[in-house]
Design an enzyme around this catalytic site. Sequence first.
Site, PDB file in Angstrom:
ATOM      1  N   ASP A 114      72.347  81.037  51.121  1.00 33.40           N
ATOM      2  CA  ASP A 114      72.529  82.028  50.062  1.00 33.40           C
ATOM      3  C   ASP A 114      74.004  82.093  49.712  1.00 33.40           C
ATOM      4  O   ASP A 114      74.863  81.829  50.562  1.00 33.40           O
ATOM      5  CB  ASP A 114      72.038  83.405  50.522  1.00 33.40           C
ATOM      6  CG  ASP A 114      70.520  83.493  50.583  1.00 33.40           C
ATOM      7  OD1 ASP A 114      69.841  82.715  49.880  1.00 33.40           O
ATOM      8  OD2 ASP A 114      70.009  84.352  51.322  1.00 33.40           O
ATOM      9  N   ASP A 130      66.242  81.569  44.528  1.00 34.60           N
ATOM     10  CA  ASP A 130      65.761  82.955  44.508  1.00 34.60           C
ATOM     11  C   ASP A 130      65.725  83.490  43.078  1.00 34.60           C
ATOM     12  O   ASP A 130      64.805  84.232  42.705  1.00 34.60           O
ATOM     13  CB  ASP A 130      66.656  83.860  45.356  1.00 34.60           C
ATOM     14  CG  ASP A 130      66.645  83.517  46.831  1.00 34.60           C
ATOM     15  OD1 ASP A 130      65.662  82.916  47.310  1.00 34.60           O
ATOM     16  OD2 ASP A 130      67.629  83.855  47.512  1.00 34.60           O
TER      17      ASP A 130
END
EC number: 3.4.23.36
Length: 152
Positions: A114, A130
Site C-alpha cells: 500500500d 484498491d
Amino acid sequence: MKKRLFVLSLILLVALDQLSKFWIVSHIALGEVKPFIPGIVSLTYLQNNGAAFSILQDQQWFFVVITVLVIGYAIYYLATHPHLNIWKQLALLLIISGGIGNFIDRLRLAYVIDMIHLDFVDFAIFNVADSYLTVGVILLVICLWKEEDYGN
C-alpha cells in the site's frame, strides 16, 4: 466493449498497479512518508498483511480463496452475459483488475503493498488496485440500483 479491448485494458490496469508498487518499493523506505501533493496526498510504503483498514491480519489463505472466487465469478458472468452495458463491463473490468493486482502481491510477497495516503482525511493507506476495486464496486452497485429502478 470488445473482448480484445477488455483484455488489453485489463493487462494495462494490472501493469499500472504493479508498476506503482515497484516504484514505491524502489524509491521509498518501509514506513517512510513523502509528500506528493502537500496537504492532500502523501506516499507511504506499507506492507499490509490484512484487508482494507488492516483487518484480518495474516489470513492470506482467506484472501486467496475469496479473490479466486470473485474473479472467477466475474469472468463467468462476463462470458455468459455477452451483451452487458458498457458501465457494467467497466465495473467488472475494474473489480477483476484490482483483484488480480492485489492477488499478485499476496502470492508473491504474502502481503499487499500500500502507498497512497490522503492527508486531508483520516483514512487507511491504500494502493492503485484498491482504487480499482472501490470504484468498480460503487459503479456495479449504481448499475444494479438503476436496473432495479427501471425494472430490468
